[in-house]
Scaffold this motif. Sequence first.
Motif, PDB file in Angstrom:
ATOM      1  N   ARG A  37      17.697  -4.304   2.683  1.00 43.14           N
ATOM      2  CA  ARG A  37      18.587  -4.284   3.696  1.00 43.14           C
ATOM      3  C   ARG A  37      20.035  -4.401   2.971  1.00 43.14           C
ATOM      4  NH1 ARG A  37      15.788  -3.483   8.276  1.00 43.14           N
ATOM      5  NH2 ARG A  37      13.677  -4.513   8.077  1.00 43.14           N
ATOM      6  N   ALA A  38      20.950  -3.705   3.591  1.00 53.19           N
ATOM      7  CA  ALA A  38      22.427  -3.905   3.455  1.00 53.19           C
ATOM      8  C   ALA A  38      23.202  -4.327   4.559  1.00 53.19           C
ATOM      9  CB  ALA A  38      23.115  -2.809   2.623  1.00 53.19           C
ATOM     10  N   SER A  39      22.537  -4.186   5.787  1.00 54.50           N
ATOM     11  CA  SER A  39      23.181  -4.351   6.978  1.00 54.50           C
ATOM     12  C   SER A  39      22.390  -5.491   7.701  1.00 54.50           C
ATOM     13  CB  SER A  39      23.321  -3.101   7.908  1.00 54.50           C
ATOM     14  OG  SER A  39      22.189  -2.678   8.069  1.00 54.50           O
ATOM     15  N   ASN A  40      22.973  -6.209   8.960  1.00 50.23           N
ATOM     16  CA  ASN A  40      22.575  -6.968   9.588  1.00 50.23           C
ATOM     17  C   ASN A  40      22.756  -6.438  11.176  1.00 50.23           C
ATOM     18  OD1 ASN A  40      21.784  -9.314   7.789  1.00 50.23           O
ATOM     19  ND2 ASN A  40      24.086  -9.513   7.857  1.00 50.23           N
ATOM     20  N   VAL A  41      21.508  -6.741  11.877  1.00 50.76           N
ATOM     21  CA  VAL A  41      21.521  -6.240  13.307  1.00 50.76           C
ATOM     22  C   VAL A  41      21.395  -7.368  14.333  1.00 50.76           C
ATOM     23  CG1 VAL A  41      20.356  -4.923  15.204  1.00 50.76           C
ATOM     24  CG2 VAL A  41      20.573  -4.108  12.836  1.00 50.76           C
ATOM     25  N   ALA A  42      21.948  -7.926  15.068  1.00 55.25           N
ATOM     26  CA  ALA A  42      21.904  -9.205  15.746  1.00 55.25           C
ATOM     27  C   ALA A  42      20.550  -8.995  16.447  1.00 55.25           C
ATOM     28  CB  ALA A  42      23.014  -9.264  16.759  1.00 55.25           C
ATOM     29  N   GLY A  43      19.691 -10.012  16.618  1.00 54.93           N
ATOM     30  CA  GLY A  43      18.416 -10.010  17.116  1.00 54.93           C
ATOM     31  C   GLY A  43      17.412  -9.249  16.322  1.00 54.93           C
ATOM     32  N   GLY A  44      18.066  -8.661  15.148  1.00 56.17           N
ATOM     33  CA  GLY A  44      16.707  -8.047  14.418  1.00 56.17           C
ATOM     34  C   GLY A  44      16.488  -6.170  14.461  1.00 56.17           C
ATOM     35  N   ALA A  45      16.035  -5.889  13.678  1.00 52.02           N
ATOM     36  CA  ALA A  45      15.937  -4.352  13.651  1.00 52.02           C
ATOM     37  C   ALA A  45      15.179  -3.774  15.012  1.00 52.02           C
ATOM     38  CB  ALA A  45      15.262  -3.794  12.442  1.00 52.02           C
ATOM     39  N   SER A  46      14.293  -4.594  15.599  1.00 54.90           N
ATOM     40  CA  SER A  46      13.788  -4.207  16.630  1.00 54.90           C
ATOM     41  C   SER A  46      14.687  -3.902  17.830  1.00 54.90           C
ATOM     42  CB  SER A  46      12.609  -5.137  17.119  1.00 54.90           C
ATOM     43  OG  SER A  46      13.373  -6.506  17.367  1.00 54.90           O
ATOM     44  N   GLN A  47      15.877  -4.312  17.971  1.00 56.69           N
ATOM     45  CA  GLN A  47      16.733  -4.187  18.912  1.00 56.69           C
ATOM     46  C   GLN A  47      17.561  -2.578  18.958  1.00 56.69           C
ATOM     47  OE1 GLN A  47      17.440  -6.608  21.207  1.00 56.69           O
ATOM     48  NE2 GLN A  47      15.781  -7.434  19.975  1.00 56.69           N
ATOM     49  N   ILE A  48      17.160  -1.708  17.784  1.00 58.99           N
ATOM     50  CA  ILE A  48      17.570  -0.695  17.632  1.00 58.99           C
ATOM     51  C   ILE A  48      16.531   0.553  17.746  1.00 58.99           C
ATOM     52  CG2 ILE A  48      18.926   1.090  16.335  1.00 58.99           C
ATOM     53  CD1 ILE A  48      20.813  -1.062  15.677  1.00 58.99           C
ATOM     54  N   GLY A  49      16.739   1.649  18.280  1.00 57.36           N
ATOM     55  CA  GLY A  49      15.633   2.582  18.520  1.00 57.36           C
ATOM     56  C   GLY A  49      14.660   2.665  19.770  1.00 57.36           C
ATOM     57  N   GLY A  50      13.637   3.383  19.676  1.00 58.62           N
ATOM     58  CA  GLY A  50      12.855   3.424  20.893  1.00 58.62           C
ATOM     59  C   GLY A  50      12.693   4.809  21.509  1.00 58.62           C
ATOM     60  N   ALA A  51      11.783   4.727  22.838  1.00 56.57           N
ATOM     61  CA  ALA A  51      11.451   6.123  23.095  1.00 56.57           C
ATOM     62  C   ALA A  51      12.595   7.032  23.729  1.00 56.57           C
ATOM     63  CB  ALA A  51      10.485   5.898  24.281  1.00 56.57           C
TER      64      ALA A  51
END
Length: 209
Positions: A37-51
């Motif tokens: 990882r070279a980036s940080n996502v607030a709340g973790g990677a699970s906050q991005i993506g989905g159906a």
Amino acid sequence: MTRLIAIAAGLVAIVGLGITYAMTMMQGEDDQFAQCRASNVAGGASQIGGAFTLVSETGETVTDKEVIDQPSLIYFGYTFCPDVCPLDNTRNAEAVDLLEDRGEMVKPVFISIDPKRDTPEVMAEYTDYVHPRLLGLTGSEEQVRAASKAYRTFFQAHQPTEGEEDFYLVDHSTMTYLSLPEHGFVEFFRRDVTAEQMADRVQCFLDAR
């Protein structure tokens, strides 16, 4: 008494820092992709993506499961974009080719945020020009907004001038997202990342699966 309170407060702070450090270390240990990882996502990677449900360049309705059936580099843009989208899609295509030379198949995906003009036929012509394996996706305005919301992207069309309703620009975010079938979103890439750098970072995630 004041001194005792200060000492006690200091001990609490030290303990608190120790707990925070331990939790951070544990999270890092639990993250199999931490070294990539070279980036940080607030709340973790699970906050991005989905159906999401969109329409492919061949006119078929497809879901995220069907689209991300292999490691995928996903970019949101539009075919009338004068300069940013062509450069970014070309960079992504170059990274995909570098990875293919290493024996890794990664799917480049281009999701239109301008469904009014980007019909499946328009998307097919555009993607065929950029890369033979670039998958173009469009859909209704509701479908496109849902996909954009899932990946936390932004877009806003300019108001067209009278008499030139088909000629307008769309402001939009320019990140490229790496999603893996078994893990979902894992990383994003900014515009200043080169094709070589992207390929190397994607390779790290593929090796760490």
